[in-house]
Design an enzyme around this catalytic site. Structure first.
Site, PDB file in Angstrom:
ATOM      1  N   ASP A  14       0.883  -1.162   0.000  1.00 22.12           N
ATOM      2  CA  ASP A  14       0.000   0.000   0.000  1.00 22.12           C
ATOM      3  C   ASP A  14       0.923   1.214   0.000  1.00 22.12           C
ATOM      4  O   ASP A  14       1.517   1.557   1.022  1.00 22.12           O
ATOM      5  CB  ASP A  14      -0.873  -0.045   1.267  1.00 22.12           C
ATOM      6  CG  ASP A  14      -1.630   1.248   1.519  1.00 22.12           C
ATOM      7  OD1 ASP A  14      -1.618   2.138   0.642  1.00 22.12           O
ATOM      8  OD2 ASP A  14      -2.228   1.365   2.612  1.00 22.12           O
ATOM      9  N   LYS A  75       2.755  11.238  -3.420  1.00 20.27           N
ATOM     10  CA  LYS A  75       1.709  10.553  -4.191  1.00 20.27           C
ATOM     11  C   LYS A  75       0.787  11.547  -4.886  1.00 20.27           C
ATOM     12  O   LYS A  75       0.206  11.241  -5.924  1.00 20.27           O
ATOM     13  CB  LYS A  75       0.916   9.664  -3.242  1.00 20.27           C
ATOM     14  CG  LYS A  75      -0.081   8.751  -3.901  1.00 20.27           C
ATOM     15  CD  LYS A  75      -0.615   7.780  -2.881  1.00 20.27           C
ATOM     16  CE  LYS A  75      -1.681   6.880  -3.425  1.00 20.27           C
ATOM     17  NZ  LYS A  75      -2.148   5.956  -2.384  1.00 20.27           N
ATOM     18  N   GLU A 152      -7.240   0.582  -4.383  1.00 21.54           N
ATOM     19  CA  GLU A 152      -7.191   0.457  -2.923  1.00 21.54           C
ATOM     20  C   GLU A 152      -8.494  -0.091  -2.323  1.00 21.54           C
ATOM     21  O   GLU A 152      -8.437  -0.998  -1.479  1.00 21.54           O
ATOM     22  CB  GLU A 152      -6.825   1.810  -2.295  1.00 21.54           C
ATOM     23  CG  GLU A 152      -5.342   2.110  -2.492  1.00 21.54           C
ATOM     24  CD  GLU A 152      -4.979   3.567  -2.333  1.00 21.54           C
ATOM     25  OE1 GLU A 152      -5.831   4.359  -1.865  1.00 21.54           O
ATOM     26  OE2 GLU A 152      -3.850   3.927  -2.687  1.00 21.54           O
ATOM     27  N   ASP A 175     -12.974   5.076   2.056  1.00 24.09           N
ATOM     28  CA  ASP A 175     -11.531   5.139   2.334  1.00 24.09           C
ATOM     29  C   ASP A 175     -11.079   6.593   2.362  1.00 24.09           C
ATOM     30  O   ASP A 175     -10.969   7.245   1.324  1.00 24.09           O
ATOM     31  CB  ASP A 175     -10.791   4.351   1.237  1.00 24.09           C
ATOM     32  CG  ASP A 175      -9.277   4.384   1.416  1.00 24.09           C
ATOM     33  OD1 ASP A 175      -8.785   5.096   2.313  1.00 24.09           O
ATOM     34  OD2 ASP A 175      -8.585   3.687   0.645  1.00 24.09           O
TER      35      ASP A 175
END
Ligand code: AMP
Length: 605
Positions: A14, A75, A152, A175
Site C-alpha cells: 500500500d 503521491k 485500494e 476510504d
C-alpha cells in the site's frame, strides 16, 4: 532448509500518501510486515547533510527541522512530470516514490533474502492510466517485479472478503486517508468479489484537515503577535506537525491545548510563542465542507451502482482519517448502521494487496475467491463528429468501454471512413469522460491500413477494446471487407519509453551523491508521452469556397445569439471571421471558424 528459508513472498504494497505498508501471505492469511519495527512507514524521504538518504520515521522526524531537505506526500504528484526539490536537487515523483519502495524492498530482502520480488501495488480507484503507470514504474525502479496495480478499495474489500466468504453482501468501502478519498460499492457473492461502482477525489484527506487547522492558527498567531507564519516554511512545517497531533488527539478527547514555545522568530530576532485551545466541535466545523464532499461522492456512487443506503449490508472504513468520530457519525446517519472496523483501517489495503498477491502466486488457491473490478474511466477513440453546419469536425470522443463497466471486459464497436477512397484509419485511444478528446487523456494510437477504397461512410472497421484486471488495454481493429487488422497493447509506459530512462532513475535513486544539477533538469526524460495534437489527416481539407460558406452560416448563427448571449463576444467573433475571410488565408479562416464553433458549443452546453 526450513520452510521460512524456502518462503519467497509475493508482496502486497500500500503505497500511501502519508504512510506505506507491506504485507505478505503466511499460512494462508495476510499479515503486515513491520519495517524498522513499525507496520507504518511514513512516505517521507529526507536527504541528510552528509548525503545519506533516509526514508520513513527518521525522514518524517526531519520534516519539521529541515523541510528543504525532505519530501512528503509525493503521491499527490505521481502521474505528473513536476520535479520536486530535495536538498537542492530535483527529482521526478517516480524517483521519490521509488526511494520509498526501495526502502521497503531492502527490509523485505533482509527478511526473505535478496533478489527480485513480485509485488502487487495499490492505487486509489480514481488514479488515471498515467498515474498507474508511473506507480508501476516506481516499483520497477525500486527492483520489484510489479505483477499488478490494483485499486485500494478493491484491496480493502479483498481483506474483508477473505474472512466472510459465505456472505452475500453489498459493501461500501469508504476510504479516507491522508491525501485521497475513495468510495466504492463492492458486491460479495459466493466468493466472487465485484466492484460495482467507484468514485474518488484525488486531493482530499487528512492533510487537508491539518491545513484547515494550520490556517486557523496562522490567523490566530497574526492576531496574537503580528507574526505571519505563512511566510516562514519552518514555522508552517512545525504548525502542520502540531495540527496533525491535535487532530488525532481530538479523535479521543473533546478538546486539546496546544503550546508551541517557538513558532518562529520576529524580524528583530524575538521568538514567537503560540498557545491555543481547539475543541472537537470547532475542528468539526473546519472540516465539515470537506466531509460533506465525501458524502456527496458517496451518494453519487450508490446511484452509479443503482442501490440505496438500505441495500448496503456493511460500510467498511479504511484509512487513518476514518478514526475521526464525525466521519463515523455521518456514515451512521446516512446508512442507519454502525460502520465496521473489523479490518484494521490502516492495514486493510496492504492486507488486501497481499491477498491479491496470494491469489496471483497460488498461495491462496484454496480460498475460492475470485476478483472482478470496474473500469475507473471510460475508454474510447477520437472520431470526426458531424457539425451543425453539415461538415465534420475532428476531435470528437466515442467511448467504447464506459466508466464503471465490470472488468475484465471486451467491447466492440463499428466505425466508418469519412473520406472517399480512404484506405487507412488512425485509431487514437483516449480515456476520460469529456465529449471532445481534447478534454481527455491520450493513451496511444495505431493505424489500420489496407481498407477497401470506397465512398466515404461505406467502408467499416470494427474496433475492439479488451480491458483486463491488470489495467492492460488491448486494442484491435479489423476491416471485415478485406480482413486487414492491427493490434496494440497499452499496459506499461516503460515498454514504450527508453530503457535508459529507467536505468538513469535507478542510478539516481541508488547513489548517495546526487549529481544532478538544477540546470540539467531538462535532461530528465519525460516519462509521460506528450499529448499529441489530433491527427486531422483523416479528413479532406475543405475548399476555400466551403470555408466561406461556413463563415456565412456561422455569422448568421452568431447574430441570432446576440439577444441571449454576451453580445460583445458575438461581435468579436463575427469580426474575427470577417477579417479572416478578408485575409484569404485558409488556415486563418479555419482557426476563426473553430473558435466560433467552440464558442457556440459552449453556449449550448
Ligand atoms: P492513511 O493515508 O490511511 O495512512 O491515513 C493517514 C491520515 O490519517 C493522516 O492524515 C493522519 O493524520 C490521519 N489519522 C491517523 N490517525 C488518526 C486519528 N486517530 N484521528 C484522525 N486522523 C488520523
Amino acid at each position: 532448509m526450513d520452510d521460512e528459508a524456502l518462503f519467497r513472498p509475493v508482496v502486497g504494497i500500500d503505497l500511501g500518501t502519508t504512510n506505506s505498508l507491506v504485507a505478505v501471505i503466511r499460512q494462508g492469511r495476510p499479515e503486515v510486515v513491520p519495517i524498522d519495527g513499525d507496520p507504518l512507514v511514513p512516505s517521507v524521504v529526507h536527504r541528510a547533510v552528509d548525503g545519506t538518504l533516509l526514508v520513513g520515521h527518521d525522514a518524517k522526524a526531519a520534516l519539521v527541522a529541515m523541510p528543504e531537505r525532505t519530501v512528503a506526500s509525493i503521491k499527490r504528484l505521481i502521474g505528473t512530470d513536476k520535479l520536486v526539490q530535495l536538498a537542492g536537487d530535483r527529482y521526478t515523483p517516480v524517483e521519490i516514490s521509488a526511494m520509498i519502495l526501495s526502502h521497503i524492498k531492502r527490509e523485505v530482502d533482509a527478511l526473505y533474502g535478496e533478489g527480485p520480488k513480485e509485488a502487487v501495488i495499490t492505487v486509489p480507484a480514481y488514479f488515471n492510466e498515467q498515474q498507474r503507470r508511473h506507480t508501476q514504474e516506481a516499483g520497477r525502479v525500486a527492483g520489484f517485479v510489479v505483477e499488478r496495480i490494483i485499486n485500494e478499495p478493491t484491496a480493502a474489500a479483498l481483506a474483508f472478503g477473505l474472512s466472510h466468504l459465505q456472505a452475500e453482501e453489498k459493501i461500501v468501502v469508504y476510504d479516507l486517508g491522508g491525501g485521497t478519498f475513495d468510495i466504492s460499492v463492492v458486491q460479495l457473492e459466493a466468493g466472487i468479489l465485484e466492484v460495482v461502482a467507484s468514485n474518488g477525489h484525488r486531493a482530499l484527506g487528512g492533510d487537508d484537515f491539518d491545513q484547515r487547522i494550520v490556517d486557523r492558527w496562522c490567523d490566530e498567531i497574526i492576531e496574537q503577535s503580528g507574526f505571519d507564519a505563512r511566510t516562514d516554511i519552518r514555522a508552517l512545517a512545525r504548525l502542520k506537525h502540531e495540527a496533525e497531533v491535535a487532530k488525532m488527539a481530538l479523535s479521543e478527547a473533546e478538546n486539546v491545548s496546544v503550546d508551541i514555545p517557538v513558532v518562529g522568530m520576529t524580524q528583530d530576532g524575538r521568538p514567537v510563542t503560540f498557545s491555543t485551545e481547539l475543541q472537537r466541535s470547532q475542528f468539526e466545523e473546519l472540516i465539515e465542507p470537506l466531509l460533506a464532499e465525501t458524502m456527496t461522492l458517496t451518494r453519487r456512487t450508490l446511484e452509479d451502482a443503482g442501490i440505496t443506503p438500505q441495500d448496503v449490508s456493511a460500510v467498511l472504513l479504511v484509512g487513518g482519517s476514518t478514526r475521526i468520530p464525525r466521519v463515523r457519525a455521518l456514515i451512521q446517519e446516512e446508512f442507519h448502521q454502525t460502520p465496521r472496523t473489523d479490518v484494521h483501517p490502516d492495514q486493510a489495503v496492504a492486507l488486501g494487496a497481499a491477498v491479491q498477491a496470494g491469489l496471483k502466486s497460488g498461495a491462496l488457491n484454496e480460498s475460492g475467491l475470485i476478483v472482478t473490478d470496474v473500469a475507473p474511466f471510460s475508454m474510447g477513440i477520437a472520431v470526426a463528429r458531424p457539425t451543425a453546419l453539415g461538415g465534420l469536425k475532428p476531435g470528437g470522443y466515442a467511448p467504447i468501454i464506459a466508466k464503471n463497466t465490470t472488468i475484465p471486459t471486451t467491447r466492440t464497436q463499428e466505425f466508418y471512413t469519412v473520406v472517399d477512397g480512404q484506405t487507412s484509419i488512425d485509431i487514437e485511444v483516449y480515456q476520460g469522460e469529456a465529449e471532445w478528446v481534447k478534454g481527455n487523456q491520450r493513451l496511444g494510437s495505431v493505424t489500420i491500413s489496407g481498407l477497401a477504397s470506397k465512398p466515404a461512410g461505406q467502408e467499416s472497421i470494427t474496433v475492439t477494446f479488451r480491458y483486463t484486471l491488470n489495467g492492460t488495454l488491448d486494442v484491435s481493429a479489423r476491416a471485415p471487407s478485406t480482413g486487414a487488422n492491427v493490434q496494440m497493447r497499452l499496459n506499461d509506459a516503460l515498454d514504450r519509453s527508453s530503457a535508459d530512462a529507467l536505468e538513469k532513475s535507478r542510478e539516481r535513486i541508488s547513489t548517495n551523491e546526487m549529481q544532478l544539477d538544477l540546470d540539467d533538469a531538462e535532461d530528465i526524460e519525460p516519462i509521460a508521452e506528450d499529448i499529441e495534437p489530433i491527427d486531422e489527416e483523416l479528413l479532406d481539407r475543405p475548399s476555400w469556397d466551403q470555408l466561406v460558406d461556413d463563415q456565412e452560416q456561422l455569422t448568421r448563427r452568431l447574430s441570432g445569439r446576440r439577444k441571449t448571449s454576451n453580445s460583445k463576444a458575438v461581435d468579436d467573433l463575427v469580426k474575427d471571421l470577417a477579417q479572416a475571410r478578408q485575409s484569404r488565408e485558409t488556415d486563418r479562416l479555419e482557426a476563426a471558424l473553430d473558435r466560433a464553433y467552440d464558442w457556440l458549443l459552449e453556449q449550448e452546453e
